[in-house]
Motif scaffolding. Structure first.
Motif, PDB file in Angstrom:
ATOM      1  N   LEU A 183    -105.499  60.279  26.379  1.00 13.02           N
ATOM      2  CA  LEU A 183    -104.108  59.862  26.214  1.00 13.02           C
ATOM      3  C   LEU A 183    -103.314  60.846  25.365  1.00 13.02           C
ATOM      4  O   LEU A 183    -103.862  61.529  24.503  1.00 13.02           O
ATOM      5  N   LYS A 184    -102.034  60.860  25.603  1.00  6.15           N
ATOM      6  CA  LYS A 184    -101.125  61.672  24.805  1.00  6.15           C
ATOM      7  C   LYS A 184    -100.652  60.866  23.601  1.00  6.15           C
ATOM      8  O   LYS A 184    -100.570  59.639  23.660  1.00  6.15           O
ATOM      9  N   VAL A 185    -100.292  61.577  22.529  1.00  4.28           N
ATOM     10  CA  VAL A 185     -99.849  60.933  21.300  1.00  4.28           C
ATOM     11  C   VAL A 185     -98.583  61.620  20.808  1.00  4.28           C
ATOM     12  O   VAL A 185     -98.524  62.844  20.760  1.00  4.28           O
ATOM     13  N   LEU A 186     -97.605  60.824  20.445  1.00  2.00           N
ATOM     14  CA  LEU A 186     -96.378  61.317  19.843  1.00  2.00           C
ATOM     15  C   LEU A 186     -96.324  60.764  18.429  1.00  2.00           C
ATOM     16  O   LEU A 186     -96.331  59.550  18.230  1.00  2.00           O
ATOM     17  N   ILE A 187     -96.305  61.650  17.439  1.00  2.00           N
ATOM     18  CA  ILE A 187     -96.318  61.245  16.042  1.00  2.00           C
ATOM     19  C   ILE A 187     -94.971  61.568  15.418  1.00  2.00           C
ATOM     20  O   ILE A 187     -94.516  62.715  15.459  1.00  2.00           O
ATOM     21  N   ALA A 246     -94.018  71.100  27.877  1.00  6.51           N
ATOM     22  CA  ALA A 246     -95.418  71.485  27.666  1.00  6.51           C
ATOM     23  C   ALA A 246     -96.276  70.262  27.378  1.00  6.51           C
ATOM     24  O   ALA A 246     -97.390  70.126  27.897  1.00  6.51           O
ATOM     25  N   PHE A 247     -95.754  69.356  26.562  1.00 12.99           N
ATOM     26  CA  PHE A 247     -96.461  68.121  26.230  1.00 12.99           C
ATOM     27  C   PHE A 247     -96.671  67.275  27.484  1.00 12.99           C
ATOM     28  O   PHE A 247     -97.772  66.797  27.748  1.00 12.99           O
ATOM     29  N   THR A 248     -95.618  67.114  28.270  1.00 16.61           N
ATOM     30  CA  THR A 248     -95.676  66.291  29.468  1.00 16.61           C
ATOM     31  C   THR A 248     -96.621  66.881  30.510  1.00 16.61           C
ATOM     32  O   THR A 248     -97.360  66.153  31.176  1.00 16.61           O
ATOM     33  N   LYS A 249     -96.611  68.183  30.657  1.00 19.40           N
ATOM     34  CA  LYS A 249     -97.410  68.845  31.694  1.00 19.40           C
ATOM     35  C   LYS A 249     -98.873  69.034  31.320  1.00 19.40           C
ATOM     36  O   LYS A 249     -99.692  69.351  32.183  1.00 19.40           O
ATOM     37  N   THR A 250     -99.212  68.845  30.062  1.00 10.57           N
ATOM     38  CA  THR A 250    -100.602  68.995  29.646  1.00 10.57           C
ATOM     39  C   THR A 250    -101.447  67.903  30.293  1.00 10.57           C
ATOM     40  O   THR A 250    -101.112  66.719  30.209  1.00 10.57           O
ATOM     41  N   ALA A 271    -102.980  65.329  24.433  1.00  9.97           N
ATOM     42  CA  ALA A 271    -102.125  66.287  23.733  1.00  9.97           C
ATOM     43  C   ALA A 271    -101.374  65.518  22.648  1.00  9.97           C
ATOM     44  O   ALA A 271    -101.225  64.303  22.724  1.00  9.97           O
ATOM     45  N   VAL A 272    -100.916  66.253  21.645  1.00 11.21           N
ATOM     46  CA  VAL A 272    -100.179  65.643  20.539  1.00 11.21           C
ATOM     47  C   VAL A 272     -98.871  66.401  20.357  1.00 11.21           C
ATOM     48  O   VAL A 272     -98.859  67.628  20.335  1.00 11.21           O
TER      49      VAL A 272
END
Length: 79
Positions: free
Chosen positions: A12-16, A54-58, A62-63
């Motif tokens: 999963l992706k994480v947005l901090i 970049a975050f979305t396409k990873t 990704a963080v």
């Protein structure tokens, strides 16, 4: 760190978010290469878009780090 590690295990992706840049810098140092980038008030709009893309396409985990004032409004992340 436990939540980010759990997200990594599940792909999963994480947005901090944080109000404080020094906190984001500490988190970035702790997470290393998993961090795609850091959005702050100094980040130009074009660079913000590049970081979000970049975050979305990873693929997978990704963080992305963001200062609340810079990313709390107008940041469109769909991943």
């Amino acid at each position: 760190m436990e939540l980010v590690d759990e997200a990594r295990e599940n792909g999963l992706k994480v947005l901090i978010f944080s109000y404080f840049r020094d906190v984001l810098a500490t988190v970035e140092q702790a997470l290393g290469e998993r961090v795609v980038g850091r959005v702050t008030g100094d980040t130009p709009p074009g660079a913000r878009l590049d970081l979000v893309d970049a975050f979305t396409k990873t693929d997978g985990h990704a963080v992305l780090l963001s200062q609340i004032d810079a990313g709390g409004t107008g940041l469109n992340v769909q991943a």
